[in-house]
Write an enzyme that holds these catalytic residues in place. Structure first.
Site, short mmCIF file in Angstrom:
data_model
loop_
_atom_site.label_atom_id
_atom_site.label_comp_id
_atom_site.label_asym_id
_atom_site.label_seq_id
_atom_site.Cartn_x
_atom_site.Cartn_y
_atom_site.Cartn_z
N LYS A 22 0.78 -1.48 -0.29
CA LYS A 22 0.36 0.57 0.27
C LYS A 22 1.41 1.28 -0.40
O LYS A 22 0.50 2.31 -0.72
CB LYS A 22 -1.30 0.24 1.27
CG LYS A 22 -2.23 -1.06 0.70
CD LYS A 22 -3.31 -1.05 2.41
CE LYS A 22 -3.66 -2.31 2.75
NZ LYS A 22 -4.53 -2.35 3.63
N ASP A 53 -9.84 2.60 2.84
CA ASP A 53 -9.95 1.65 4.14
C ASP A 53 -10.54 2.51 5.02
O ASP A 53 -11.31 1.61 6.17
CB ASP A 53 -7.92 1.10 4.95
CG ASP A 53 -7.64 -0.13 4.11
OD1 ASP A 53 -8.52 -1.28 3.51
OD2 ASP A 53 -6.96 -0.04 4.00
P1 NDP Z 1 2.08 -2.85 10.75
O1 NDP Z 1 3.03 -4.77 10.13
O2 NDP Z 1 2.07 -1.83 9.66
O3 NDP Z 1 1.61 -2.95 11.68
C1 NDP Z 1 1.82 -2.99 13.07
C2 NDP Z 1 1.21 -2.61 14.55
O4 NDP Z 1 1.22 -3.24 15.38
C3 NDP Z 1 2.25 -1.50 14.41
O5 NDP Z 1 1.25 -0.65 15.65
C4 NDP Z 1 2.91 -2.45 15.89
O6 NDP Z 1 3.95 -1.94 17.23
C5 NDP Z 1 1.66 -3.52 16.74
N1 NDP Z 1 2.15 -4.68 16.99
C6 NDP Z 1 2.93 -5.64 16.53
N2 NDP Z 1 2.56 -7.18 17.24
C7 NDP Z 1 2.18 -6.19 18.11
C8 NDP Z 1 2.06 -6.86 20.07
N3 NDP Z 1 2.51 -7.96 20.07
N4 NDP Z 1 2.35 -6.20 21.10
C9 NDP Z 1 1.48 -4.70 20.68
N5 NDP Z 1 1.98 -4.12 19.29
C10 NDP Z 1 2.21 -5.04 18.09
O7 NDP Z 1 0.56 -3.72 10.29
P2 NDP Z 1 -0.92 -3.34 9.88
O8 NDP Z 1 -1.27 -2.12 10.20
O9 NDP Z 1 -1.24 -3.09 8.23
O10 NDP Z 1 -1.83 -4.20 9.94
C11 NDP Z 1 -2.13 -4.37 11.73
C12 NDP Z 1 -3.57 -4.95 11.73
O11 NDP Z 1 -4.87 -4.99 11.20
C13 NDP Z 1 -3.46 -6.53 10.69
O12 NDP Z 1 -3.46 -7.37 12.25
C14 NDP Z 1 -4.43 -6.89 9.58
O13 NDP Z 1 -4.40 -7.85 9.95
C15 NDP Z 1 -5.14 -5.48 10.06
N6 NDP Z 1 -5.95 -4.59 8.88
C16 NDP Z 1 -7.43 -5.37 8.88
C17 NDP Z 1 -7.79 -4.71 8.01
C18 NDP Z 1 -9.18 -5.03 7.68
O14 NDP Z 1 -10.27 -4.64 6.32
N7 NDP Z 1 -10.01 -5.23 8.35
C19 NDP Z 1 -7.16 -3.73 6.57
C20 NDP Z 1 -5.97 -3.55 7.01
C21 NDP Z 1 -5.39 -4.30 8.30
P3 NDP Z 1 4.91 -1.70 17.14
O15 NDP Z 1 5.29 -0.59 16.35
O16 NDP Z 1 4.94 -1.16 18.61
O17 NDP Z 1 6.36 -2.33 16.20
#
Ligand code: NDP
Length: 300
Positions: A87, A123
């Site tokens: 994206k 989104d």
């Molecule tokens: P990214 O990898 O860009 O971001 C991940 C985020 O999750 C970061 O803020 C990260 O924190 C945090 N994170 C990851 N692991 C942990 C943990 N163990 N504890 C706390 N925080 C954690 O992913 P996306 O933003 O692309 O996606 C995030 C979620 O949203 C996914 O599950 C995805 O499937 C879902 N999603 C759903 C959509 C829908 O249509 N329903 C559309 C888009 C996404 P840090 O910065 O500290 O690493």
């Protein structure tokens, strides 16, 4: 049509009919083909012009995305969806970007134009529509706690501010990513209070009635920690978790245990897809057919 393709499978063959596709890496778990094919099948019953519309999925590694976009444009694909990790990369590859998507810096829907791809981000629309539908709460006027600072959180934060929420609190594990997101959205705040904090150390003066949106990936795996302890908010207005597989995360289970209205991210997925299909087709699309197909594809 449901198999995973690579661009090499396509060669230089122009596909028959009107072609749509989703590009991602990995892509084999995507349920977008099931959703869009169900909608197109229904649309073709009343409008025969949709009978030759098809939706494919391509596994495209990120380093191949710029070339893939050029190829698919040359082959006349009408529209593309982009998912992880494309994206943000695509934002710099398209010819033009919808004004609402510019502050997000990421696009998930591309429309063919003679000059090149025009990029949208559906989104935020998907999230706002899903939260209103499932929790009965518009983002406008709500005090919102957004968990996460990754790509999905970026789109959600922009949408909350564009919809004029009453206040936005962003909680993220890594301070650097939190700082970056706060800097990105600061120009959009226009008087709306925006705060950031570490979810392990919530401020004691959080509003009682926060609408909580989980945009972290914590919850995708059973061993993941809770992204936020709901005890930090006295009477949450609702909890929306963008994760839809598994259908109930620990966060949603905690919300249910406290009697807090809650919903998973399937509705967001359906509504962002419906908006994309509307952009490509120019007509309103059968959202219920997409929802049913999505649930079936997930075995629900
Ligand atoms: P990214 O990898 O860009 O971001 C991940 C985020 O999750 C970061 O803020 C990260 O924190 C945090 N994170 C990851 N692991 C942990 C943990 N163990 N504890 C706390 N925080 C954690 O992913 P996306 O933003 O692309 O996606 C995030 C979620 O949203 C996914 O599950 C995805 O499937 C879902 N999603 C759903 C959509 C829908 O249509 N329903 C559309 C888009 C996404 P840090 O910065 O500290 O690493």
């Amino acid at each position: 049509m449901d198999s995973v393709l690579t661009l090499q499978d396509l060669g230089d063959q122009r596909p028959a009919g009107t072609a749509l596709a989703v590009l991602g890496h990995p892509i084999k778990h995507s349920i977008s083909p099931a959703m869009h094919t169900a909608a197109l099948t229904q649309m073709a019953r009343s409008e025969p012009r949709f009978a030759d519309w098809t939706y494919r999925r391509f596994d495209v590694p990120p380093e191949e995305l710029p070339a893939a976009l050029i190829t698919l444009h040359a082959l006349g694909f009408r529209g593309l969806n982009l998912t992880v990790p494309h994206k943000i990369i695509a934002f710099d590859c398209v010819h033009s970007v919808d004004p609402a998507a510019r502050p997000i810096g990421a696009v998930n829907t591309l429309l063919w134009t003679p000059e090149g791809w025009h990029g949208y981000n559906t989104d935020g629309y998907g999230l706002a529509t899903a939260v209103a539908e499932e929790l009965g709460r518009p983002l406008a006027g709500a005090r919102i706690l957004l968990l996460g600072a990754g790509g999905a959180a970026r789109g959600a934060a922009v949408e909350c501010l564009q919809q004029r929420c009453a206040g936005l609190w962003i909680a993220n594990r890594s301070a650097d990513n939190l700082r970056q997101l706060l800097a990105l959205v600061a120009p959009l705040a226009d008087g709306i209070p925006v705060h950031g904090f570490n979810p392990q150390h919530p401020p004691t003066d959080l509003p009682d009635d926060l609408l909580i949106i989980n945009a972290t990936s914590a919850g995708l795996r059973p061993e993941d920690p809770l992204p936020f302890d709901l005890a930090g908010v006295r009477h949450p207005a609702g909890v929306y978790d963008m994760i839809y597989n598994p259908p109930q995360t620990r966060l949603l289970a905690a919300a249910a245990a406290h009697g807090v209205p809650n919903a998973n991210g399937l509705s967001m997925l359906v509504h962002q897809g419906a908006r994309a299909l509307t952009i490509w087709s120019g007509v309103s699309v059968p959202v219920d057919a997409m929802r049913t197909a999505a649930r079936r594809a997930l075995g629900l």
